[in-house]
Design a protein around this motif. Sequence first.
Motif, mmCIF file in Angstrom:
data_model
loop_
_atom_site.group_PDB
_atom_site.id
_atom_site.type_symbol
_atom_site.label_atom_id
_atom_site.label_comp_id
_atom_site.label_asym_id
_atom_site.label_seq_id
_atom_site.Cartn_x
_atom_site.Cartn_y
_atom_site.Cartn_z
ATOM 1 N N ALA A 154 0.830 -1.208 0.000
ATOM 2 C CA ALA A 154 0.000 0.000 0.000
ATOM 3 C C ALA A 154 0.862 1.254 0.000
ATOM 4 O O ALA A 154 0.587 2.212 -0.743
ATOM 5 N N ILE A 155 1.893 1.271 0.824
ATOM 6 C CA ILE A 155 2.753 2.457 0.913
ATOM 7 C C ILE A 155 3.462 2.703 -0.415
ATOM 8 O O ILE A 155 3.536 3.843 -0.906
ATOM 9 N N THR A 156 3.977 1.638 -1.005
ATOM 10 C CA THR A 156 4.659 1.774 -2.295
ATOM 11 C C THR A 156 3.716 2.334 -3.353
ATOM 12 O O THR A 156 4.075 3.235 -4.121
ATOM 13 N N ALA A 157 2.477 1.807 -3.389
ATOM 14 C CA ALA A 157 1.506 2.281 -4.371
ATOM 15 C C ALA A 157 1.153 3.739 -4.131
ATOM 16 O O ALA A 157 1.062 4.542 -5.075
ATOM 17 N N LEU A 158 0.933 4.121 -2.873
ATOM 18 C CA LEU A 158 0.550 5.495 -2.561
ATOM 19 C C LEU A 158 1.665 6.478 -2.901
ATOM 20 O O LEU A 158 1.401 7.593 -3.370
ATOM 21 N N GLU A 159 2.902 6.099 -2.682
ATOM 22 C CA GLU A 159 4.016 6.974 -3.058
ATOM 23 C C GLU A 159 4.065 7.155 -4.575
ATOM 24 O O GLU A 159 4.323 8.261 -5.076
ATOM 25 N N GLY A 160 3.767 6.080 -5.310
ATOM 26 C CA GLY A 160 3.718 6.184 -6.773
ATOM 27 C C GLY A 160 2.582 7.076 -7.237
ATOM 28 O O GLY A 160 2.747 7.869 -8.181
ATOM 29 N N ILE A 161 1.446 6.981 -6.577
ATOM 30 C CA ILE A 161 0.309 7.840 -6.920
ATOM 31 C C ILE A 161 0.653 9.298 -6.659
ATOM 32 O O ILE A 161 0.322 10.190 -7.455
ATOM 33 N N GLY A 162 1.339 9.539 -5.556
ATOM 34 C CA GLY A 162 1.761 10.905 -5.249
ATOM 35 C C GLY A 162 2.673 11.468 -6.326
ATOM 36 O O GLY A 162 2.521 12.632 -6.745
ATOM 37 N N ARG A 163 3.600 10.663 -6.789
ATOM 38 C CA ARG A 163 4.503 11.121 -7.855
ATOM 39 C C ARG A 163 3.733 11.403 -9.136
ATOM 40 O O ARG A 163 4.025 12.381 -9.844
ATOM 41 N N GLN A 164 2.752 10.571 -9.428
ATOM 42 C CA GLN A 164 1.971 10.777 -10.643
ATOM 43 C C GLN A 164 1.114 12.039 -10.539
ATOM 44 O O GLN A 164 0.977 12.790 -11.512
ATOM 45 N N ARG A 165 0.546 12.301 -9.367
ATOM 46 C CA ARG A 165 -0.227 13.530 -9.192
ATOM 47 C C ARG A 165 0.661 14.756 -9.398
ATOM 48 O O ARG A 165 0.255 15.747 -10.018
ATOM 49 N N THR A 166 1.881 14.688 -8.890
ATOM 50 C CA THR A 166 2.821 15.798 -9.076
ATOM 51 C C THR A 166 3.103 16.010 -10.562
ATOM 52 O O THR A 166 3.097 17.147 -11.062
ATOM 53 N N ALA A 167 3.331 14.893 -11.273
ATOM 54 C CA ALA A 167 3.613 14.995 -12.703
ATOM 55 C C ALA A 167 2.435 15.619 -13.451
ATOM 56 O O ALA A 167 2.616 16.496 -14.311
ATOM 57 N N GLU A 168 1.215 15.192 -13.120
ATOM 58 C CA GLU A 168 0.040 15.726 -13.804
ATOM 59 C C GLU A 168 -0.218 17.179 -13.422
ATOM 60 O O GLU A 168 -0.655 17.985 -14.258
ATOM 61 N N ALA A 169 0.079 17.544 -12.180
ATOM 62 C CA ALA A 169 -0.087 18.938 -11.761
ATOM 63 C C ALA A 169 0.851 19.863 -12.521
ATOM 64 O O ALA A 169 0.546 21.054 -12.729
ATOM 65 N N ARG A 170 1.958 19.324 -12.961
ATOM 66 C CA ARG A 170 2.942 20.109 -13.710
ATOM 67 C C ARG A 170 2.728 20.012 -15.215
ATOM 68 O O ARG A 170 3.584 20.419 -15.997
ATOM 69 N N GLY A 171 1.588 19.454 -15.615
ATOM 70 C CA GLY A 171 1.256 19.412 -17.033
ATOM 71 C C GLY A 171 1.525 18.102 -17.719
ATOM 72 O O GLY A 171 1.372 18.007 -18.950
ATOM 73 N N GLY A 172 1.935 17.095 -16.981
ATOM 74 C CA GLY A 172 2.217 15.800 -17.575
ATOM 75 C C GLY A 172 0.959 15.075 -18.016
ATOM 76 O O GLY A 172 -0.166 15.451 -17.659
ATOM 77 N N ALA A 173 1.129 14.015 -18.785
ATOM 78 C CA ALA A 173 0.001 13.238 -19.302
ATOM 79 C C ALA A 173 -0.718 12.510 -18.178
ATOM 80 O O ALA A 173 -0.097 12.050 -17.213
ATOM 81 N N VAL A 174 -2.034 12.413 -18.304
ATOM 82 C CA VAL A 174 -2.833 11.656 -17.345
ATOM 83 C C VAL A 174 -2.528 10.169 -17.526
ATOM 84 O O VAL A 174 -2.499 9.655 -18.645
ATOM 85 N N ALA A 175 -2.283 9.496 -16.408
ATOM 86 C CA ALA A 175 -1.925 8.078 -16.459
ATOM 87 C C ALA A 175 -3.180 7.213 -16.371
ATOM 88 O O ALA A 175 -3.945 7.315 -15.411
ATOM 89 N N ILE A 176 -3.376 6.375 -17.388
ATOM 90 C CA ILE A 176 -4.494 5.439 -17.438
ATOM 91 C C ILE A 176 -3.922 4.031 -17.478
ATOM 92 O O ILE A 176 -2.988 3.743 -18.223
#
Length: 308
Positions: A154-176
């Motif tokens: 769970a912790i590993t997944a949540l840290e990955g989600i956090g990184r993806q949110r940061t990427a998308e907040a900075r204009g990165g592609a939405v991850a599907i």
Amino acid sequence: MKKSVTFRNKSWDVAADLHLPADFDPARKYRALVVAHPISSCKEQTAGIYAARLVEAGFVALAFDASTQGASGGDGKYLEEPATRVEDFRCAVDYLVTLDFVDEDRIGVLGICGGGGYAVNAAMTERRFKAVATVVGANYGRVMREADLSPDAAITALEGIGRQRTAEARGGAVAITNYCPPSRSALEAAGITDIDVVEAVDYYTTPRGQHPGSTNQLKITSTGAAFGWDAFHLAEKLLTQPLQIIIGGGRPGAFGSFRDGYELFAKARSETKNLFIVPGATHYDLYDQPAFVGPAAEKLIAFYTTNL
């Protein structure tokens, strides 16, 4: 008889099929059921199968697409957010009580797989549901937290989600991503042999069960809230309605509906509750296989007839 309808959740339309008995009489008052599809599914798949069986017994059944999924609208697309999913149930009841032919004091709910977990959670605070049933009901929060069963999954997944949110907040592609491997060849290439995943691929990606409304797409960042959510939280205090739990007695798989059924049965405050095990049935057998859906539907009909 089935008609396409919509009801509102906040600012968007939720798409639904309203299943009516063949001898429907608008002057009568009917017992009604809200039927919720599994995670990654849509109203035309197993939810529609169970709705049709219940309608044969004289019930009205409303099977709906979760917000942001299938033909439903919503704030985004391909989201799997527990709070929104649970609110769909309340809005479904809001719709049913506007229908003159529905007896507002005899409304029940049925959820299949992850829809079962959502149905249970909704019924705890939606007291207009007078009877609750699940078929291979699964606790989505637990499934997400366990993931690959490693200690820090769970912790590993949540840290990955956090990184993806940061990427998308900075204009990165939405991850599907996909809920399950998109084909049998992809399943084999991944080396996955768990029966629930194998049968999920067979159901969702072949003519057996595939439907355009079930796209096998999931926005990764939408899953974060589920890790801190538990479908059965406070069931020992708030789940008092009559409860019917149906699970398969065949080989259990990774989705955990077999043990979730036992956990819910033990935890629910309901004075009237029953755990029915369909002999030999796997998780996905209870989606559409007549030899197993038949006994499950008979149990549900008897349950709702007695408790609504």
